[in-house]
Design a protein around this motif. Structure first.
Motif, short mmCIF file in Angstrom:
data_model
loop_
_atom_site.label_atom_id
_atom_site.label_comp_id
_atom_site.label_asym_id
_atom_site.label_seq_id
_atom_site.Cartn_x
_atom_site.Cartn_y
_atom_site.Cartn_z
N VAL A 1 0.84 -1.20 0.00
CA VAL A 1 0.00 0.00 0.00
C VAL A 1 0.88 1.25 0.00
O VAL A 1 0.65 2.21 -0.75
CB VAL A 1 -0.97 0.00 1.20
N LYS A 2 1.91 1.22 0.86
CA LYS A 2 2.81 2.39 0.94
C LYS A 2 3.51 2.62 -0.40
O LYS A 2 3.60 3.76 -0.88
CB LYS A 2 3.84 2.17 2.02
N SER A 3 3.98 1.56 -1.02
CA SER A 3 4.67 1.69 -2.30
C SER A 3 3.73 2.24 -3.37
O SER A 3 4.10 3.09 -4.18
CB SER A 3 5.23 0.34 -2.74
N ALA A 4 2.53 1.74 -3.39
CA ALA A 4 1.56 2.18 -4.39
C ALA A 4 1.28 3.67 -4.23
O ALA A 4 1.18 4.41 -5.23
CB ALA A 4 0.28 1.38 -4.27
N LYS A 5 1.13 4.11 -2.99
CA LYS A 5 0.85 5.53 -2.74
C LYS A 5 2.01 6.41 -3.23
O LYS A 5 1.79 7.49 -3.77
CB LYS A 5 0.60 5.76 -1.27
N LEU A 6 3.26 5.92 -3.03
CA LEU A 6 4.42 6.68 -3.50
C LEU A 6 4.40 6.82 -5.02
O LEU A 6 4.68 7.89 -5.56
CB LEU A 6 5.71 6.01 -3.04
N TYR A 7 4.11 5.73 -5.71
CA TYR A 7 4.03 5.78 -7.18
C TYR A 7 2.99 6.81 -7.61
O TYR A 7 3.23 7.62 -8.51
CB TYR A 7 3.66 4.41 -7.75
N LEU A 8 1.82 6.76 -6.97
CA LEU A 8 0.72 7.64 -7.36
C LEU A 8 1.00 9.11 -7.00
O LEU A 8 0.43 10.01 -7.62
CB LEU A 8 -0.59 7.19 -6.68
N LYS A 9 1.88 9.28 -6.02
CA LYS A 9 2.18 10.65 -5.59
C LYS A 9 2.93 11.42 -6.66
O LYS A 9 2.74 12.63 -6.85
CB LYS A 9 3.02 10.61 -4.31
N TYR A 10 3.81 10.74 -7.41
CA TYR A 10 4.68 11.42 -8.35
C TYR A 10 4.27 11.27 -9.83
O TYR A 10 4.86 11.92 -10.69
CB TYR A 10 6.12 10.94 -8.18
N ASN B 1 -9.78 7.82 -13.75
CA ASN B 1 -9.94 8.92 -14.71
C ASN B 1 -8.96 10.06 -14.38
O ASN B 1 -8.34 10.64 -15.27
CB ASN B 1 -11.38 9.44 -14.70
N LYS B 2 -8.87 10.33 -13.08
CA LYS B 2 -7.93 11.39 -12.67
C LYS B 2 -6.50 10.98 -12.96
O LYS B 2 -5.67 11.80 -13.35
CB LYS B 2 -8.11 11.68 -11.18
N GLU B 3 -6.21 9.70 -12.75
CA GLU B 3 -4.87 9.20 -13.06
C GLU B 3 -4.59 9.34 -14.56
O GLU B 3 -3.46 9.66 -14.97
CB GLU B 3 -4.73 7.74 -12.63
N ALA B 4 -5.61 9.13 -15.39
CA ALA B 4 -5.42 9.26 -16.84
C ALA B 4 -5.14 10.71 -17.21
O ALA B 4 -4.31 10.99 -18.10
CB ALA B 4 -6.68 8.75 -17.56
N VAL B 5 -5.80 11.64 -16.53
CA VAL B 5 -5.55 13.06 -16.79
C VAL B 5 -4.11 13.41 -16.44
O VAL B 5 -3.40 14.09 -17.20
CB VAL B 5 -6.54 13.93 -15.97
N GLN B 6 -3.66 12.89 -15.26
CA GLN B 6 -2.28 13.17 -14.85
C GLN B 6 -1.29 12.59 -15.84
O GLN B 6 -0.32 13.24 -16.23
CB GLN B 6 -2.03 12.57 -13.45
N ALA B 7 -1.53 11.38 -16.28
CA ALA B 7 -0.62 10.74 -17.25
C ALA B 7 -0.63 11.50 -18.57
O ALA B 7 0.42 11.64 -19.23
CB ALA B 7 -1.05 9.29 -17.46
N ALA B 8 -1.80 12.02 -18.99
CA ALA B 8 -1.90 12.77 -20.24
C ALA B 8 -1.06 14.05 -20.16
O ALA B 8 -0.35 14.41 -21.11
CB ALA B 8 -3.37 13.10 -20.52
N LYS B 9 -1.16 14.71 -19.04
CA LYS B 9 -0.38 15.95 -18.88
C LYS B 9 1.12 15.65 -18.95
O LYS B 9 1.90 16.41 -19.54
CB LYS B 9 -0.72 16.61 -17.56
N GLU B 10 1.53 14.54 -18.31
CA GLU B 10 2.94 14.16 -18.33
C GLU B 10 3.39 13.86 -19.76
O GLU B 10 4.51 14.21 -20.17
CB GLU B 10 3.16 12.95 -17.43
N GLU B 11 2.53 13.22 -20.55
CA GLU B 11 2.87 12.93 -21.94
C GLU B 11 3.04 14.22 -22.73
O GLU B 11 3.94 14.35 -23.56
CB GLU B 11 1.75 12.07 -22.56
#
Length: 568
Positions: free
Chosen positions: A434-443, A477-487
């Motif tokens: 859980v901790k690792s997953a949260k770190l990934y999602l944080k950045y 959906n929010k994760e997809a928005v974040q990934a789109a911005k990074e792209e």
């Protein structure tokens, strides 16, 4: 004379004698001729002295007196006097014959002698109808030849006319009663046939002097036709006057009563009471005196719309030949709300942090609407109002329960609570995942499948990786928005290119489209940036640059905008 001794006959004598007679007549003729001047015979001309050569001379006998022949009667053609109709008498008039002539008679039917019909008169019988009559008169008188003369034929013998009467119907014109007919006074010995009618139409099989009224006769008028027949007479018929309209009988009516509990969901049944045997029934239920649509059976299940209303039922009875009748029941008390059938809820699944548990409701009344509320040691958990609940860290050591509440129109609300279950904590592996997953999602923005993959690459088991992702349950959906911005930070993509890139990162089609559309990208500006990147690397013709932008996924207008920004 010589005779034949054996026959004692003298056949030759006859011949000789005849010869001599003939010779004698000749001699006499000659002698007479000589006397009147004929030369005399010579001596040699005289007859021989031999007597055998002499011809016999006989004196002629007297001629017989002829018999008197009969005289022919004077006759006439007989005449028939009278009417050529059955029952009438015909008379033969022989006409003018030789005076003193006696007559005999023979009557004929179509040229065939009628046995015994030998008088001057003849009375026409039934057998004569349709035929022609003649009479032959035979005249006789002494000294006269009998002669027969036949009259001319009469016209075809007509049938006689029956004397008729108007039939009369007796009896009561009411279903179940029997009507009778009296034909009246007709020609003696007339035979009768009958046909009964209903409103002018023949009733099948109704051919006797009596007729029993049936249900089909109700409301109709009855008549009867009498058909008279007698040999030699023309068949005749007469119809009666119409009866009054056939009346129906009155049904015996029962008193309907409603039985059952006047409560929504319960079934009410009508008890009809005692009616005329053989009665057929129809039903109509009422709600406060108003017809309930399609409620036409002997029973009725109370509905939500009946709540607070009074129910009654009308029974309509009918039977062929009887007047239809109806009778209504008394109203019930006001219909009360029903009681829902409820099940006993239970929790299924492992009650452990990060796990999802489900409320199993049990069996409730059909059509019941169910709602849920989860509790942590008796206190409602905010927002936990679905059939599923994901166990949280705050639940560790607490008793989880779920309350299921059932509602249905016309029924009292019912709430049932499950037995409580203590929530257990996570394993060390689950906690760390859980901790690792949260770190990934944080950045960075991650898709579900890529996040599970990254955790597994870090050495977590598949179960631990899936648990961590499910426990955190990000908004993808929010994760997809974040990934789109990074792209977009490192490449000014077209919309279609960005969606393809997000799909390659594990996002679903819907998530990828959502991410692209909510990334804040200006697609024309991206087309301009991409065009500049392309011509910075190598020279392009206008068409070549336009085609490349279109291939990358920019729209026509976006590509043209990009061209203009670089001077094309």
């Amino acid at each position: 004379m010589n005779r034949d001794a054996s026959t004692n006959e003298t056949p030759a004598f006859g011949i000789a004698r005849s010869s001599r007679i003939a010779s004698g007549f000749l001699a006499m003729t000659l002698v007479v001729s000589g006397l009147i001047g004929t030369p005399a015979y010579g001596e040699e001309d005289y007859p021989s002295d031999n007597p055998s050569n002499w011809a016999s001379i006989e004196e002629p006998s007297e001629s017989p007196t002829p018999e008197e022949q009969p005289t022919t009667l004077e006759s006439a053609t007989p005449e028939i006097v009278g009417t050529a109709k059955f029952g009438q008498t015909l008379t033969a008039h022989p006409g003018e014959w030789t005076s003193g002539t006696g007559f005999t008679y023979q009557w004929y039917r179509n040229a065939t002698a009628i046995s015994g019909a030998t008088a001057t008169t003849y009375k026409l019988t039934a057998a004569d109808t349709g035929t022609a009559i003649t009479v032959t008169v035979t005249g006789a008188k002494d000294g006269y030849t009998s002669i027969s003369a036949t009259s001319a034929s009469t016209s075809k013998i007509a049938t006689a006319t029956l004397k008729t009467a108007t039939p009369e119907i007796s009896g009561t014109a009411r279903f179940g009663q029997t009507l009778s007919v009296k034909p009246g006074t007709w020609t003696s010995n007339t035979k009768f046939g009958y046909q009964w009618y209903r409103n002018g139409k023949a009733i099948s099989g109704a051919k006797s002097t009596k007729y029993k009224l049936t249900p089909a006769d109700a409301g109709k008028q009855i008549t009867v036709k009498v058909i008279g027949t007698k040999a030699g007479y023309t068949t005749a018929s007469k119809s009666s006057a119409k009866t009054a309209k056939v009346a129906t009988l009155s049904l015996k009516k029962g008193s309907p009563k409603v039985s059952g509990n006047a409560k929504v969901g319960k079934k009410l049944t009508v008890k009809r009471g005692t009616w005329t045997s053989g009665t057929s029934f129809k039903y109509q239920w009422y709600r406060d005196g108003k017809i309930i649509s399609k409620a036409t059976k002997a029973s009725y299940t109370l509905k939500a719309a009946d709540t607070g209303k009074r129910i009654s039922v009308k029974v309509k009875g009918s039977k062929p030949g009887y007047t239809t009748a109806s009778k209504s029941s008394a109203k019930t008390s006001k219909v009360a709300k029903g009681t829902l059938k409820s099940g006993k809820p239970s929790i299924t699944g492992t009650v452990k942090v990060g796990k999802t548990v489900t409320a199993k409701t049990g069996t409730w009344s059909s059509g019941t609407k169910l709602t849920y509320q989860w509790y942590r040691s008796g206190k409602a958990i905010s927002g936990a109002k679905s059939a599923k609940y994901k166990v949280k860290t705050a639940d560790i050591g607490k008793r989880l329960t779920v309350k299921v509440t059932g509602t249905k129109a016309g029924y009292n609300k019912v709430a049932r609570t499950s037995v409580g279950t203590i929530a257990k904590s996570m394993t060390t592996g689950q906690k760390n995942a859980v901790k690792s997953a949260k770190l990934y999602l944080k950045y960075s923005g991650w898709s579900k499948s890529m996040l599970v993959f990254a955790l597994k690459e870090d050495g977590y088991t598949g179960a631990e990786a899936k648990f961590a992702v499910g426990y955190i349950a990000p908004n993808w959906n929010k994760e997809a928005v974040q990934a789109a911005k990074e792209e977009l930070e490192w490449l000014p993509s077209s919309r279609s290119m960005l969606i393809e890139n997000l799909r390659s990162l594990g996002f679903t089609a819907a998530q990828a489209k959502y991410g692209a559309d909510h990334s804040g990208a200006n697609w024309k500006r991206n087309a301009s940036k991409y065009a500049k990147l392309l011509i910075a690397d190598e020279p392009y013709s206008r068409k070549g640059l336009y085609d490349t932008l279109r291939i990358i996924g920019f729209t026509k207008s976006e590509a043209e905008y990009g061209l203009r920004t670089v001077g094309y």
